[in-house]
Design an enzyme around this catalytic site. Sequence first.
Site, mmCIF file in Angstrom:
data_model
loop_
_atom_site.group_PDB
_atom_site.id
_atom_site.type_symbol
_atom_site.label_atom_id
_atom_site.label_comp_id
_atom_site.label_asym_id
_atom_site.label_seq_id
_atom_site.Cartn_x
_atom_site.Cartn_y
_atom_site.Cartn_z
ATOM 1 N N LYS A 152 -5.240 1.281 4.420
ATOM 2 C CA LYS A 152 -3.919 1.840 4.173
ATOM 3 C C LYS A 152 -4.026 3.346 3.917
ATOM 4 O O LYS A 152 -4.885 3.739 3.124
ATOM 5 C CB LYS A 152 -3.333 1.149 2.948
ATOM 6 C CG LYS A 152 -1.992 1.652 2.504
ATOM 7 C CD LYS A 152 -1.633 1.030 1.187
ATOM 8 C CE LYS A 152 -0.347 1.674 0.709
ATOM 9 N NZ LYS A 152 -0.008 1.278 -0.612
ATOM 10 N N LYS A 201 -7.896 2.101 0.460
ATOM 11 C CA LYS A 201 -6.585 2.707 0.244
ATOM 12 C C LYS A 201 -6.793 4.189 -0.046
ATOM 13 O O LYS A 201 -7.448 4.550 -1.027
ATOM 14 C CB LYS A 201 -5.872 2.028 -0.925
ATOM 15 C CG LYS A 201 -4.530 2.675 -1.251
ATOM 16 C CD LYS A 201 -3.753 1.874 -2.272
ATOM 17 C CE LYS A 201 -2.443 2.564 -2.614
ATOM 18 N NZ LYS A 201 -1.638 1.779 -3.543
HETATM 19 C C1 PBG Z 1 1.284 1.058 -5.468
HETATM 20 C C2 PBG Z 1 1.545 1.013 -4.013
HETATM 21 C C3 PBG Z 1 1.863 2.111 -3.194
HETATM 22 C C4 PBG Z 1 2.142 1.598 -1.948
HETATM 23 C C5 PBG Z 1 1.953 0.211 -1.991
HETATM 24 N N1 PBG Z 1 1.571 -0.137 -3.298
HETATM 25 C C6 PBG Z 1 2.050 3.555 -3.516
HETATM 26 C C7 PBG Z 1 1.035 4.289 -4.258
HETATM 27 O O1 PBG Z 1 -0.144 3.946 -4.308
HETATM 28 O O2 PBG Z 1 1.450 5.295 -4.850
HETATM 29 C C8 PBG Z 1 2.572 2.434 -0.779
HETATM 30 C C9 PBG Z 1 3.308 1.763 0.298
HETATM 31 C C10 PBG Z 1 4.052 2.649 1.222
HETATM 32 O O3 PBG Z 1 3.999 3.892 1.160
HETATM 33 O O4 PBG Z 1 4.730 2.067 2.082
HETATM 34 N N2 PBG Z 1 0.061 0.755 -5.953
#
Ligand code: PBG
Length: 340
Positions: free
Chosen positions: A261, A204
């Site tokens: 991601k 991520k």
């Molecule tokens: C939180 C989380 C995020 C997303 C999914 N879970 C945002 C972040 O890490 O700030 C992002 C999903 C998206 O942008 O569609 N842990």
Amino acid sequence: MASSWKLELTRRPRRLRRTPAIRALVAETTLDAGDFIAPLFVVDGRGAPEPVGSMPGVARYNIDDLAREAVELQALGVPAVALFPCLDASLKDDVGSGALDANTLVLRAVRAVKKAAPGLVVITDVALDPYTTHGHDGVLTAGRDDVDNDRTVDVLRKMAVLQAEAGVDLVAPSDMMDGRVGAIRGALDAAGFTNTGILAYSAKFASAYYGPFREAVGSAKAAGTTLLDKHTYQLTAANRREAITEVQLDESEGADIVMVKPAGPYLDIIRDVREATRLPVAAYQVSGEYAQIHAAARMGWLDLERCRAESLLAIKRAGADMILTYFAKDMAKALRAARG
Ligand code: PBG
């Protein structure tokens, strides 16, 4: 003037592109509703769906509407949903206590969705950002200049057990703390939830493409900026090898599925991960990727339907077995219509 010149070719690749039927026959990658996981936002109360401004077609649903939406997705052949709570600001605090409330919004939502659509795979995030006033995914260090890894993991493993108790099929740690997958696996097993799986947000990245999501769950508002900095835990966009290290660690700690991601800007990472593991690979086409396509379409600059399909096909071609996408419902409908 007619010319007698002839191009003599043994191979003419265009032969296999002549008609839609031939093209279908040689297609190497196809999309199916069964590939998709629909992320859904839930709010408390009985209000009408609240549209998310930067995500046309996406809304925060109350629990009843959420359950109805889940049933519709299932009827369209979408096998899974990922639930994200948008908490009232009054329920947030510095350490994200709300995450350990056994009756917190997302747990009630899980129970409602499981009741309405028992066969649907239900996934929940394990991270503290919906619950903290600062919007970070964990609890802060004493100096308040970073997220405290080990204290956060201690909360996350308890959070995962509550989610398993509520009936989720997969818990999805999205926090990027070190050692959280192993700690969560241990906690789930100790509590008897050996069949609850872990979909790990393994690679991520710290991405600007999460902006619209933070509006949707209110984690940006809490922090006062859509550019909330998570670089001390999420991966740096520059690094490919480090992404593989994260995947290997999560696999060794017991992840059942690993995720990359965002998806579209990280297709090389999806391919690397596909080749580095035999586990199923998920990719998350995040809020900013969705917003981008919608915005350009609204300007009349891109064709929404075709860009939607192409963006998802590219993610699948890169090596994703499943895709979290806000296009899940519309794409499932389009695929059904195309089949006739
Ligand atoms: C939180 C989380 C995020 C997303 C999914 N879970 C945002 C972040 O890490 O700030 C992002 C999903 C998206 O942008 O569609 N842990």
